[in-house]
Design an enzyme around this catalytic site. Structure first.
Site, PDB file in Angstrom:
ATOM      1  N   ILE A 444      40.966  38.090  46.826  1.00  0.00           N
ATOM      2  CA  ILE A 444      41.234  37.785  45.422  1.00  0.00           C
ATOM      3  C   ILE A 444      40.570  38.842  44.548  1.00  0.00           C
ATOM      4  O   ILE A 444      39.434  39.263  44.803  1.00  0.00           O
ATOM      5  CB  ILE A 444      40.699  36.393  45.058  1.00  0.00           C
ATOM      6  CG1 ILE A 444      41.461  35.312  45.838  1.00  0.00           C
ATOM      7  CG2 ILE A 444      40.794  36.133  43.558  1.00  0.00           C
ATOM      8  CD1 ILE A 444      40.872  33.930  45.698  1.00  0.00           C
ATOM      9  N   HIS A 445      41.279  39.254  43.500  1.00  0.00           N
ATOM     10  CA  HIS A 445      40.728  40.223  42.553  1.00  0.00           C
ATOM     11  C   HIS A 445      40.664  39.593  41.166  1.00  0.00           C
ATOM     12  O   HIS A 445      41.627  38.947  40.732  1.00  0.00           O
ATOM     13  CB  HIS A 445      41.600  41.479  42.495  1.00  0.00           C
ATOM     14  CG  HIS A 445      41.114  42.478  41.486  1.00  0.00           C
ATOM     15  ND1 HIS A 445      40.080  43.350  41.733  1.00  0.00           N
ATOM     16  CD2 HIS A 445      41.521  42.702  40.212  1.00  0.00           C
ATOM     17  CE1 HIS A 445      39.867  44.092  40.671  1.00  0.00           C
ATOM     18  NE2 HIS A 445      40.735  43.724  39.724  1.00  0.00           N
ATOM     19  N   PRO A 446      39.575  39.755  40.459  1.00  0.00           N
ATOM     20  CA  PRO A 446      38.314  40.395  40.880  1.00  0.00           C
ATOM     21  C   PRO A 446      37.357  39.331  41.431  1.00  0.00           C
ATOM     22  O   PRO A 446      37.000  38.386  40.730  1.00  0.00           O
ATOM     23  CB  PRO A 446      37.787  40.977  39.579  1.00  0.00           C
ATOM     24  CG  PRO A 446      38.265  40.009  38.525  1.00  0.00           C
ATOM     25  CD  PRO A 446      39.571  39.431  39.022  1.00  0.00           C
ATOM     26  N   GLU A 450      35.102  41.465  47.412  1.00  0.00           N
ATOM     27  CA  GLU A 450      35.681  42.808  47.491  1.00  0.00           C
ATOM     28  C   GLU A 450      34.615  43.855  47.831  1.00  0.00           C
ATOM     29  O   GLU A 450      34.942  44.931  48.342  1.00  0.00           O
ATOM     30  CB  GLU A 450      36.375  43.157  46.168  1.00  0.00           C
ATOM     31  CG  GLU A 450      37.670  42.388  45.956  1.00  0.00           C
ATOM     32  CD  GLU A 450      38.375  42.791  44.680  1.00  0.00           C
ATOM     33  OE1 GLU A 450      39.597  43.059  44.729  1.00  0.00           O
ATOM     34  OE2 GLU A 450      37.709  42.855  43.622  1.00  0.00           O
TER      35      GLU A 450
END
Length: 465
Positions: A444-446, A450
């Site tokens: 998933i962003h943001p 990450e």
């Protein structure tokens, strides 16, 4: 009815909050029987942070033992004849539910209050033939339990002073104005973070040249830099002597800069922990210890004594609360369900709840180097991910170690929510220990994971050449 002194054995029965309702029902008749024949040494309930519904169930079980009407209803539900606990039996000690008893008692570490209640019997009677059975499940069986205590260094003037260990911290009734903490490991850094955070004048004294010596070298470097920037810390410093004038400590130390005296209301020793196996007469039981005083156990948690198991901090093996809880669930299956497979810890993670947080699973780079392994190391700061920049984690770092074949060998993180981020790496190392398990999934962003993805991609690129 035999008195406590006349008993030739005792039953130590415990029901942790992790127990299921059916476990309580199975244990209840045993508790009744042990009470009726006078062999019940303690009945314990512990809050291990499980869900409220489970706590409610165990609270019900406790009320069954203390409330006549509730107990009669429970007897009827289980198809048992009515039994009046007040009419007879011998109970040496009752350990009632307490929120802070969880970590030790739920992990099988501390039944000392119950044993202490037997006056001097705990120290002397085993040699005279008494049988300390422990939890009685499917016959007479034993579970060894003893508390770990703080290791106390041999320092002139220290003996007889009111110094603290980590155990004393959780029993303090008020905050000191100032404190000197000796030791820069997990416990020292976590407690230093707490005291500093609530406004106590805090100084850490560490013999080594960095904090968290057991961590991966890069994580250790970043953490030491971040921690010492906030909390006054003396690295590469030796403890020379201690004095206490009735109100304050004077702690003499020496470093490359010379000698100095630190003054504080409290002195906390966080210089390691040792099992208190020396305090319970274990030499008469047939249970063997390793050179460090831990109980020797095999892959099934069996000790060298027949029908006696050991788990938690007192036993050889990983020394974390979560590994003790994992072992306790395994032993439950062994005793209640006939589990025959050896205990499998899988990849053992850890975390340090300080600021910044630290978490890791698998081998460190220095361990890989020491054993001559072929590996690649990839490291990236938190700021390579959008959420890492958003949380303004200046000292965040993620490190991934992979073998020449792409095997995931270790993941180490320092920074915001490190103890949360590490769980994705734990899952990968458990079920698919290959770098692809971290790179070939959608993130998933943001989102902060990450950071792990980016570091894993860097490690994969090193493999590709």
């Amino acid at each position: 009815m035999k008195t406590i002194e006349e008993q030739d054995h005792y039953q130590v029965l415990e029901v942790p909050y992790s127990a299921r309702l059916e476990d309580i029902k199975r244990a209840y008749p045993m508790i009744r029987a042990a009470y009726e024949d006078g062999s019940l040494a303690t009945y314990s309930l512990f809050d291990s942070g499980e869900s409220a519904s489970i706590r409610d169930r165990i609270d019900l079980a406790y009320r069954v033992l203390t409330d006549v009407e509730a107990r009669r209803a429970y007897d009827a539900e289980l198809g048992l004849d009515a039994f009046d606990f007040e009419s007879g039996g011998a109970v040496a000690a009752d350990v009632e539910p307490t929120p802070h008893a969880a970590a030790a008692s739920g992990a099988g570490i501390d039944v000392r209050p119950a044993i202490d209640a037997l006056d001097e019997l705990a120290e002397t009677e085993d040699a005279r033939g008494r049988d300390w059975d422990g939890t009685r499940l499917r016959g007479a069986r034993g579970r060894f339990a003893a508390r770990r205590g703080g290791a106390v260094p041999d320092v002139p003037g220290l003996a007889g002073t009111p110094y603290w260990t980590s155990r004393d911290v959780f029993e303090m009734e008020s905050l000191p104005a100032s404190i000197v903490i000796v030791g820069g490991g997990y416990v020292g850094c976590e407690l230093a973070q707490f005291f500093h955070g609530v406004g106590v004048e805090t100084t850490v004294v560490q013999r080594g040249d960095g904090l968290l010596q057991a961590e991966d070298e890069d994580v250790r470097r970043v953490f030491t830099e971040a921690f010492t920037a906030r909390v006054p810390t003396r690295l590469a410093t030796d403890l020379l002597r201690v004095e206490h004038d009735g109100a304050r400590f004077a702690v003499d130390v020496r470093s490359a800069d010379g000698e100095a005296t630190l003054r504080a209301e409290r002195l906390l020793l966080a210089t390691g922990r040792v099992p208190n196996t020396h305090a319970i007469g274990i030499e008469t039981s047939g249970v063997e210890l390793d050179p460090d005083g831990h109980v020797r156990v095999d892959a099934h948690l069996r000790t060298t004594a027949d029908r006696v198991w050991a788990l938690g901090d007192v036993a050889s093996g990983p020394q974390f609360t979560h590994t003790a809880a994992w072992a306790a669930r395994y032993l439950e299956r062994v005793l209640l369900d006939g589990e025959s497979a050896p205990l499998d810890y899988g990849p053992v993670p850890h975390a340090v709840f300080s600021r910044p947080e630290v978490a890791g699973v698998g081998e460190t780079e220095q361990a890989l180097r020491a054993r001559g392994a072929a590996y690649h190391a990839a490291s990236l700061p938190y700021t390579t991910a959008a959420k890492g920049r958003a949380v303004k984690e200046e000292h965040g770092l993620c490190k991934v170690l992979v073998g020449a074949d792409g095997a995931l060998l270790g993941v180490h993180i320092v920074g915001h929510d490190a103890s949360v981020l590490i769980h994705q790496a734990i899952m990968a190392m458990r079920w698919k220990p290959h770098i692809d398990a971290l790179t070939e999934v959608m993130y998933i962003h943001p989102a902060l994971p990450e950071v792990l993805r980016n570091t894993a991609r860097k490690a994969a690129s090193l493999l590709a050449g």
